[in-house]
Write an enzyme that holds these catalytic residues in place. Sequence first.
Site, mmCIF file in Angstrom:
data_model
loop_
_atom_site.group_PDB
_atom_site.id
_atom_site.type_symbol
_atom_site.label_atom_id
_atom_site.label_comp_id
_atom_site.label_asym_id
_atom_site.label_seq_id
_atom_site.Cartn_x
_atom_site.Cartn_y
_atom_site.Cartn_z
ATOM 1 N N LEU A 165 17.956 -43.150 19.707
ATOM 2 C CA LEU A 165 18.470 -42.327 18.615
ATOM 3 C C LEU A 165 17.870 -40.918 18.681
ATOM 4 O O LEU A 165 18.593 -39.933 18.697
ATOM 5 C CB LEU A 165 18.152 -42.993 17.264
ATOM 6 C CG LEU A 165 18.581 -42.251 16.010
ATOM 7 C CD1 LEU A 165 20.108 -42.118 15.940
ATOM 8 C CD2 LEU A 165 18.070 -42.966 14.751
ATOM 9 N N ALA B 184 16.172 -33.518 17.640
ATOM 10 C CA ALA B 184 16.730 -34.349 16.567
ATOM 11 C C ALA B 184 15.835 -35.561 16.368
ATOM 12 O O ALA B 184 16.008 -36.584 17.017
ATOM 13 C CB ALA B 184 18.165 -34.788 16.909
ATOM 14 N N SER C 260 13.640 -36.526 12.752
ATOM 15 C CA SER C 260 13.976 -36.945 11.392
ATOM 16 C C SER C 260 15.426 -36.585 11.054
ATOM 17 O O SER C 260 16.107 -37.307 10.330
ATOM 18 C CB SER C 260 13.028 -36.276 10.386
ATOM 19 O OG SER C 260 11.699 -36.731 10.583
ATOM 20 N N ILE D 37 11.625 -42.944 23.520
ATOM 21 C CA ILE D 37 12.297 -44.234 23.646
ATOM 22 C C ILE D 37 11.293 -45.300 24.088
ATOM 23 O O ILE D 37 10.759 -45.261 25.209
ATOM 24 C CB ILE D 37 13.490 -44.151 24.619
ATOM 25 C CG1 ILE D 37 14.402 -42.976 24.217
ATOM 26 C CG2 ILE D 37 14.246 -45.472 24.631
ATOM 27 C CD1 ILE D 37 14.841 -42.968 22.758
ATOM 28 N N GLN E 276 -15.514 -47.950 10.344
ATOM 29 C CA GLN E 276 -16.685 -47.513 9.578
ATOM 30 C C GLN E 276 -17.687 -48.650 9.404
ATOM 31 O O GLN E 276 -18.902 -48.441 9.505
ATOM 32 C CB GLN E 276 -16.226 -47.005 8.204
ATOM 33 C CG GLN E 276 -17.323 -46.361 7.369
ATOM 34 C CD GLN E 276 -17.721 -44.993 7.895
ATOM 35 O OE1 GLN E 276 -16.994 -44.390 8.669
ATOM 36 N NE2 GLN E 276 -18.892 -44.523 7.491
ATOM 37 N N GLY F 160 -21.564 -46.980 14.608
ATOM 38 C CA GLY F 160 -21.409 -46.416 15.951
ATOM 39 C C GLY F 160 -20.660 -47.335 16.899
ATOM 40 O O GLY F 160 -19.900 -46.868 17.767
ATOM 41 N N GLU G 8 10.239 -45.010 13.664
ATOM 42 C CA GLU G 8 11.319 -45.530 12.815
ATOM 43 C C GLU G 8 11.382 -44.802 11.478
ATOM 44 O O GLU G 8 11.661 -45.391 10.424
ATOM 45 C CB GLU G 8 11.233 -47.050 12.649
ATOM 46 C CG GLU G 8 11.615 -47.752 13.943
ATOM 47 C CD GLU G 8 12.109 -49.165 13.753
ATOM 48 O OE1 GLU G 8 12.739 -49.463 12.714
ATOM 49 O OE2 GLU G 8 11.884 -49.973 14.663
#
Length: 391
Positions: free
Chosen positions: A131, A136, A138, A163, A348, A352, A375
Amino acid sequence: MAGTADFDLYRPSEEHDMLRESVRSLAEAKIAPFAAAVDEEARFPQEALEALVANDLHAVHVPESYGGAGADALATVIVIEEVARVCCSSSLIPAVNKLGSLPVILSGSEELKKKYLGPLAKGDAMFSYCLSEPDAGSDAVGMKTKAVRDGDHWVLNGVKRWITNAGVSEYYTVMAVTDPEKRSKGISAFVVEKSDEGVSFGAPEKKLGIKGSPTREVYLDNVRIPADRMIGAEGSGFATAMKTLDHTRITIAAQALGVAQGALDYAKGYVQERKQFGKPIGDFQGVQFMLADMAMKLEAARQLTYAAAAKSERIAAGGKAEDLTFFGAAAKCYASDAAMEITTDAVQLLGGYGYTRDYPLERMMRDAKITQIYEGTNQVQRIVMARNLPQ
C-alpha cells in the site's frame, strides 16, 4: 439466569487456552533459541518459518475450504501474541500472511481464492501487502503506482515502500491507481507474483528493530498481469485496503501484547533473583509498583485487543459492523503504546544489564517501537477513532 458459576461471560474458550499452551511450547523450543541471532545478523528467521509451517501455524486464518486451519480472529491473535513473546520478527510471518491475503479473502473472486490461498495454507508461499509508497504513507490516497488496462491484461508501474517480508513472499497484494480522476474510488487491488516479469526489490532497510523481517521497496516496471488478477471490482481497491486494516490492526495489537508479555516475564524473573542492599530488588516497593503498572497496562491492552478480535470474527461471519473500525484502531494504538512503556520499564528494571545485548530486553524495546508506527501511525489511529466514535 446470567451470573451462575457455569456461565462463560467473558473469557476465551478452552480451545483458545489449549492453543496458547501449544504455541508457547513451540515458540520457546523452536523459535526463542534463534531470536537473538536473527536480530544480530538481521536475517530472515527461517527456523521459525519451518517450525510454524510444520505445525500449521504460519497462516491459521485461511478458511478450511481452501486448505487452511480456519482459525477465528482471536485464535490468530493468540498465535501472533505467543510468537511475538519470544521473537517479534517471527510473529510477522503469520501476521503479514493475514494482511497480504485478507484482501483476496474479503473481495477476491472464487478463482483467485483457490489459486492463491491454497499454496499459502500449505506453506508453499507467503503473502505481502503493498500500500505505502515513498510519497504516500499516512496519505495512502496520494499513491502514484498506476495500472493501465491493455486488452486482457493490466500493466503496473510504480514503487511500493516499507513492504514487510518483500523478497521472501511469493505473492503481493498491490494497490494501484486505475482512474486518477476518482481519487480513492480510482484505486484498484491486484495480486502480483514475485516471478512476474518486471518485479524487483530494493536493498533491505537498516532498521531499529524487527531486523529479522526484511523490509524492502518493491519495484514494478511494466509488470503485465492477467485481468483476472484484479481483486474485486475496478475502483474498489482502496475500500478493500481500509476494510483489511480494520481487521489486521488487531494483529499488530497482538504483536504488541506478545513483546510486552515477554519483557514483563523476563523482568519479573530478574527482580526476584537480583539482590541489592541485602535483599531481592523485587522486595522494594518502587520496583513492585513498576511491575504492577506494567501488568495493569498489559492486561487492559489484552482485554481491548480480544474484544476487537471478537468483533472482527463476528463481522467475518456475516454479522453487523459492531464499531470494528474504532475498536481495531483503539486496540492497535493502546496496545502498542503500552508495549513501548512496558518494554522501556523492563529495560529500566535490569539497569545496566537491560541496556546490553546479552539480555533480550533491549531487543524487545527496539522491536516494540514499530508497533506504534506501521499499519497506520498511532496519530492516524487517533484520527480514525475520532471519526468513528462508538454510538
